[in-house]
Design an enzyme around this catalytic site. Sequence first.
Site, PDB file in Angstrom:
ATOM      1  N   GLY A 252      -2.334 -12.875  -2.389  1.00  0.00           N
ATOM      2  CA  GLY A 252      -2.218 -11.522  -2.928  1.00  0.00           C
ATOM      3  C   GLY A 252      -1.820 -10.408  -1.989  1.00  0.00           C
ATOM      4  O   GLY A 252      -1.549  -9.298  -2.455  1.00  0.00           O
ATOM      5  N   GLY A 296       1.523 -16.238  -0.780  1.00  0.00           N
ATOM      6  CA  GLY A 296       2.872 -16.588  -1.234  1.00  0.00           C
ATOM      7  C   GLY A 296       3.827 -15.502  -0.796  1.00  0.00           C
ATOM      8  O   GLY A 296       4.580 -15.627   0.175  1.00  0.00           O
ATOM      9  N   ARG A 297       3.726 -14.360  -1.501  1.00  0.00           N
ATOM     10  CA  ARG A 297       4.614 -13.236  -1.237  1.00  0.00           C
ATOM     11  C   ARG A 297       4.622 -12.819   0.234  1.00  0.00           C
ATOM     12  O   ARG A 297       5.667 -12.550   0.820  1.00  0.00           O
ATOM     13  CB  ARG A 297       4.148 -12.052  -2.100  1.00  0.00           C
ATOM     14  CG  ARG A 297       5.100 -10.887  -2.169  1.00  0.00           C
ATOM     15  CD  ARG A 297       4.440  -9.705  -2.873  1.00  0.00           C
ATOM     16  NE  ARG A 297       3.796 -10.036  -4.119  1.00  0.00           N
ATOM     17  CZ  ARG A 297       4.414 -10.045  -5.310  1.00  0.00           C
ATOM     18  NH1 ARG A 297       5.674  -9.719  -5.407  1.00  0.00           N
ATOM     19  NH2 ARG A 297       3.742 -10.376  -6.405  1.00  0.00           N
ATOM     20  N   CYS A 365      24.943 -10.122 -20.696  1.00  0.00           N
ATOM     21  CA  CYS A 365      25.165  -9.350 -21.912  1.00  0.00           C
ATOM     22  C   CYS A 365      23.832  -8.841 -22.421  1.00  0.00           C
ATOM     23  O   CYS A 365      23.296  -9.346 -23.414  1.00  0.00           O
ATOM     24  CB  CYS A 365      25.824 -10.221 -22.961  1.00  0.00           C
ATOM     25  SG  CYS A 365      27.487 -10.587 -22.520  1.00  0.00           S
ATOM     26  N   GLU A 366      23.261  -7.887 -21.719  1.00  0.00           N
ATOM     27  CA  GLU A 366      21.937  -7.387 -22.065  1.00  0.00           C
ATOM     28  C   GLU A 366      21.719  -6.105 -21.276  1.00  0.00           C
ATOM     29  O   GLU A 366      21.853  -6.116 -20.046  1.00  0.00           O
ATOM     30  CB  GLU A 366      20.904  -8.458 -21.685  1.00  0.00           C
ATOM     31  CG  GLU A 366      19.518  -8.024 -21.880  1.00  0.00           C
ATOM     32  CD  GLU A 366      18.552  -9.188 -22.186  1.00  0.00           C
ATOM     33  OE1 GLU A 366      19.019 -10.290 -22.543  1.00  0.00           O
ATOM     34  OE2 GLU A 366      17.361  -8.948 -22.054  1.00  0.00           O
ATOM     35  N   TYR A 394       9.381 -15.055  -5.492  1.00  0.00           N
ATOM     36  CA  TYR A 394       9.496 -14.924  -6.940  1.00  0.00           C
ATOM     37  C   TYR A 394      10.897 -14.504  -7.382  1.00  0.00           C
ATOM     38  O   TYR A 394      11.060 -13.834  -8.398  1.00  0.00           O
ATOM     39  CB  TYR A 394       8.443 -13.947  -7.482  1.00  0.00           C
ATOM     40  CG  TYR A 394       7.027 -14.328  -7.110  1.00  0.00           C
ATOM     41  CD1 TYR A 394       6.424 -15.436  -7.677  1.00  0.00           C
ATOM     42  CD2 TYR A 394       6.309 -13.603  -6.157  1.00  0.00           C
ATOM     43  CE1 TYR A 394       5.140 -15.811  -7.321  1.00  0.00           C
ATOM     44  CE2 TYR A 394       5.015 -13.970  -5.793  1.00  0.00           C
ATOM     45  CZ  TYR A 394       4.440 -15.078  -6.383  1.00  0.00           C
ATOM     46  OH  TYR A 394       3.166 -15.444  -6.027  1.00  0.00           O
TER      47      TYR A 394
HETATM   48  N1  LLP Z   1      -2.966 -18.217  -5.681  1.00  0.00           N
HETATM   49  C1  LLP Z   1      -3.017 -18.092  -7.025  1.00  0.00           C
HETATM   50  C2  LLP Z   1      -4.048 -18.809  -7.761  1.00  0.00           C
HETATM   51  C3  LLP Z   1      -2.102 -17.269  -7.692  1.00  0.00           C
HETATM   52  O1  LLP Z   1      -2.181 -17.135  -8.994  1.00  0.00           O
HETATM   53  C4  LLP Z   1      -1.111 -16.593  -6.944  1.00  0.00           C
HETATM   54  C5  LLP Z   1      -0.120 -15.768  -7.612  1.00  0.00           C
HETATM   55  C6  LLP Z   1      -1.071 -16.779  -5.552  1.00  0.00           C
HETATM   56  C7  LLP Z   1      -2.025 -17.594  -4.956  1.00  0.00           C
HETATM   57  C8  LLP Z   1      -0.042 -16.156  -4.664  1.00  0.00           C
HETATM   58  O2  LLP Z   1      -0.113 -14.779  -4.708  1.00  0.00           O
HETATM   59  P1  LLP Z   1       0.779 -13.898  -3.684  1.00  0.00           P
HETATM   60  O3  LLP Z   1       0.242 -14.110  -2.303  1.00  0.00           O
HETATM   61  O4  LLP Z   1       2.178 -14.366  -3.810  1.00  0.00           O
HETATM   62  O5  LLP Z   1       0.604 -12.514  -4.180  1.00  0.00           O
HETATM   63  N2  LLP Z   1       5.724 -13.464 -10.557  1.00  0.00           N
HETATM   64  C9  LLP Z   1       4.957 -12.339 -10.048  1.00  0.00           C
HETATM   65  C10 LLP Z   1       3.810 -12.769  -9.191  1.00  0.00           C
HETATM   66  C11 LLP Z   1       2.829 -13.638  -9.937  1.00  0.00           C
HETATM   67  C12 LLP Z   1       1.737 -14.071  -9.022  1.00  0.00           C
HETATM   68  C13 LLP Z   1       0.849 -15.031  -9.704  1.00  0.00           C
HETATM   69  N3  LLP Z   1      -0.109 -15.634  -8.877  1.00  0.00           N
HETATM   70  C14 LLP Z   1       5.894 -11.421  -9.258  1.00  0.00           C
HETATM   71  O6  LLP Z   1       7.098 -11.690  -9.244  1.00  0.00           O
HETATM   72  O7  LLP Z   1       5.451 -10.402  -8.715  1.00  0.00           O
END
Ligand code: LLP
Length: 436
Positions: A252, A296-297, A365-366, A394
């Site tokens: 997160g 992740g991010r 087309c949107e 993402y």
């Molecule tokens: N762990 C779990 C259980 C999660 O659900 C997520 C993200 C992460 C880790 C990784 O989170 P991060 O470090 O990337 O914030 N598609 C959306 C983001 C959805 C995130 C869902 N869960 C976007 O493009 O912002």
Amino acid sequence: MQDFLIHPNLNINDKGHLTVSGQDCADLAAQYGTPLYLLDEQLVRANCRAYVQTVKECFPEGSMPLLASKALSFTGIYKIAASEGMGTDLVSSGELFTAKKAGFPLEKAFFHGNNKTDFDIAFAMDCGVGYFIVDNCHELNAVNREAESRGIKQKILLRLTPGIDPHTHKAITTGTVDSKFGSVIENGQAEVIALQALAMNGIDLRGFHCHVGSQVFDIDPFVQAGEIMLRFIKEMQTKHGYVTEFCNLGGGFGARYLPCHPTPDYAAYIRAMAAEIKKICDALMMPCPKILLEPGRSIVAAAGTTLYTAGSVKHTPNGKTYVSVDGGMPDNPRYALYEAPYTVVNASRADKATDCLCSVVGRCCESGDILQENLRMASAERGDIIAVLTTGAYNYSMASNYNRLPRPALVILNGNENRIGVRRETFEDLVACDAD
Ligand code: LLP
């Protein structure tokens, strides 16, 4: 100084072109075509190292960061993550297959998802995934059934819902009590499912997981969630004599998308969080469990850049300017889904004043096919290379073939070298699954 140079790997060369990791975006576009995803390997590695080293320094032995595959999944990223000592979190059999193909050590893989099918469960056991993160009692029963039929005890964590709202976008908030994820702590559901797990022959309960949300720049929601988790862990010990090995606090931490966003120092966040976690454990008079994080991010976002070629530049009667590019919502659906902010640069004229107010739109087309609205960049002409920054998370992972657009290639930059990480899809790829 152009304020769009928001990451340390961005610069402007003597041709006035934007560079990423010292490489000229116009040259990369000419070599590989557009749209094109770039991923700076050194920046990914630096982020992995910040996590691996700081987690090692601040938390008990056996603690580990896991790359959240959902942010970016292709074989190359698992090779990088594995070589940096990261574990991984997987949410589907497809991500698992990709990690396996890359030779990722699957004993360090944690299999997520709020609705694993019987196929997923069997496939993950066939692959030897280290841990399942079990979302609910139905899934717990299914995992137990499959493990028992194989005569094994499957290591699991249980996903819990601590009831924390990190005040980020509602679509990426996951830890509140009405979330579709996990078992709720405050109404006793978590304790019930933990006791069920402990009584099962096919289940080896190793700990608990939570995830509060995404794109968060503040450690408070993580500390609050950590406190609720640790209190629960303490209660499981005092009431039931159960000693928890792992406490997984999810992912997160945010990334810098705009010049006005903070420049995140992930090592500092982890240190500050660890100090608070230690205080909570001391107050509860319990040793700190092994801590898992799921970034992740924060690992991949800033390392990614997407290059496009500008086509039509159109001025409406009311004074709006549209710069159309050769990609759009199929390679980056995040503005359409979340109105996600991005910094956009005219990479061919990066040394020029950013005096053109325009919207950068895709080719679908949107009318919702927008990459960014009302931004300022140097005036564009047909043929200019347009760079959208901070697209490492993402974007590729959420890409589609809408309007039958082939997915772009992903090129890995490593210092002054580059290589294909994912090749561009061909028209033949588009029809490869179609019946004759
Ligand atoms: N762990 C779990 C259980 C999660 O659900 C997520 C993200 C992460 C880790 C990784 O989170 P991060 O470090 O990337 O914030 N598609 C959306 C983001 C959805 C995130 C869902 N869960 C976007 O493009 O912002």
